[in-house]
Write an enzyme that holds these catalytic residues in place. Structure first.
Site, PDB file in Angstrom:
ATOM      1  N   GLU A  98       0.833  -1.196   0.000  1.00  0.00           N
ATOM      2  CA  GLU A  98       0.000   0.000   0.000  1.00  0.00           C
ATOM      3  C   GLU A  98       0.876   1.258   0.000  1.00  0.00           C
ATOM      4  OE1 GLU A  98      -3.068  -0.076  -0.528  1.00  0.00           O
ATOM      5  OE2 GLU A  98      -3.615  -2.152  -0.081  1.00  0.00           O
ATOM      6  N   CYS A 170      -6.728  -1.308   8.678  1.00  0.00           N
ATOM      7  CA  CYS A 170      -5.471  -1.344   7.938  1.00  0.00           C
ATOM      8  C   CYS A 170      -5.046   0.070   7.542  1.00  0.00           C
ATOM      9  CB  CYS A 170      -5.621  -2.215   6.701  1.00  0.00           C
ATOM     10  SG  CYS A 170      -5.861  -3.966   7.067  1.00  0.00           S
ATOM     11  N   HIS A 189      -0.730  -5.715   2.402  1.00  0.00           N
ATOM     12  CA  HIS A 189      -1.921  -6.556   2.424  1.00  0.00           C
ATOM     13  C   HIS A 189      -1.541  -7.946   1.902  1.00  0.00           C
ATOM     14  CE1 HIS A 189      -5.264  -3.410   2.878  1.00  0.00           C
ATOM     15  NE2 HIS A 189      -5.525  -4.387   3.741  1.00  0.00           N
TER      16      HIS A 189
END
Length: 235
Positions: A98, A170, A189
């Site tokens: 990410e 998250c 992830h």
């Protein structure tokens, strides 16, 4: 089920650099959280010994209030060289790195049936850095990159990048850490266990961490060298 205990202050000083890694407990619809299973197996990869670091692994509660209190405390206690948060996503089939975290829009209830005040991660305007934060840490992505990392021949997952961490815990934990120091924070992830075993996922995370750690160490060395040159010129 074995669980990783929260980070604690050691009685004997340990001067090794710290890599702090977190996973998450189960949350609906994930009765088993692949991020928890994978990070709990990181020590088995020999990561700490290979890099000469103190590997601190912690499984976080899926609670906004808990994360907002614990994560800044860990930064202060551990003074980590690198922080890697890990979460599960049923939508991914690879290790997904990410790139962006968000401060607003947290309207999905956590395991305590709660949301943050005003659905915002950082309430303190003195710490507020805007609606989004970008990491300064990255790894090569695409088929085969993680498999070719030195010392990790068993990494079976490829990697890719994403700019949407999901506006849940998250995303929330990622923004919380990025406001501490975005030069040494990453979020990964991982797939559900039906798509990748905990052993394969742990190996892939270890490969990514090795790349990230080298990157952060090199940057820190350049900064230190620059400071030495400036101090020498002033002296």
């Amino acid at each position: 089920m074995a669980s990783v205990q929260p980070a604690q202050t050691e009685t004997k000083a340990d001067e090794r650099p710290v890599i702090y890694v977190t996973g998450f407990e189960p949350f609906p619809p994930h009765a088993i959280n692949a991020s928890q299973r994978a990070v709990e197996r990181l020590a088995e990869t020999g990561l700490g010994e290979e890099l000469g670091v103190r590997l601190v692994v912690e499984v976080m509660k899926v609670e906004y209030d808990y994360v907002s209190k614990v994560v800044p405390r860990r930064w202060e206690e551990l003074r980590p060289k690198l922080v890697v948060h890990v979460g599960v996503s049923s939508q991914v089939c690879t290790l997904t790195l990410e790139q962006v975290a968000h401060n607003c829009g947290y309207n999905r209830k956590d395991n305590c049936n709660s949301v943050p005040h005003k659905e915002i991660c950082v309430q303190d305007m003195h710490l507020y850095r805007g609606p989004r934060e970008h990491t300064a840490v990255g790894v090569p992505h695409g088929p085969g990159h993680l498999r070719h990392q030195q010392g990790t021949p068993n990494s079976k997952l490829s990697s890719t990048k994403s700019t949407d961490a999901g506006r849940y815990l998250c995303d929330f934990i990622y923004y919380t850490s990025l406001k501490q120091d975005k030069s040494r924070v990453a979020f990964i992830h991982v797939p559900v266990l039906e798509k990748s075993s905990e052993e394969d996922t742990a190996a892939a995370i270890a490969a990514a961490i090795k790349c990230m750690y080298r990157q952060v160490t090199e940057k820190d060395s350049k900064v230190a060298e620059g400071e030495c040159v400036v101090n020498g010129a002033q002296g």
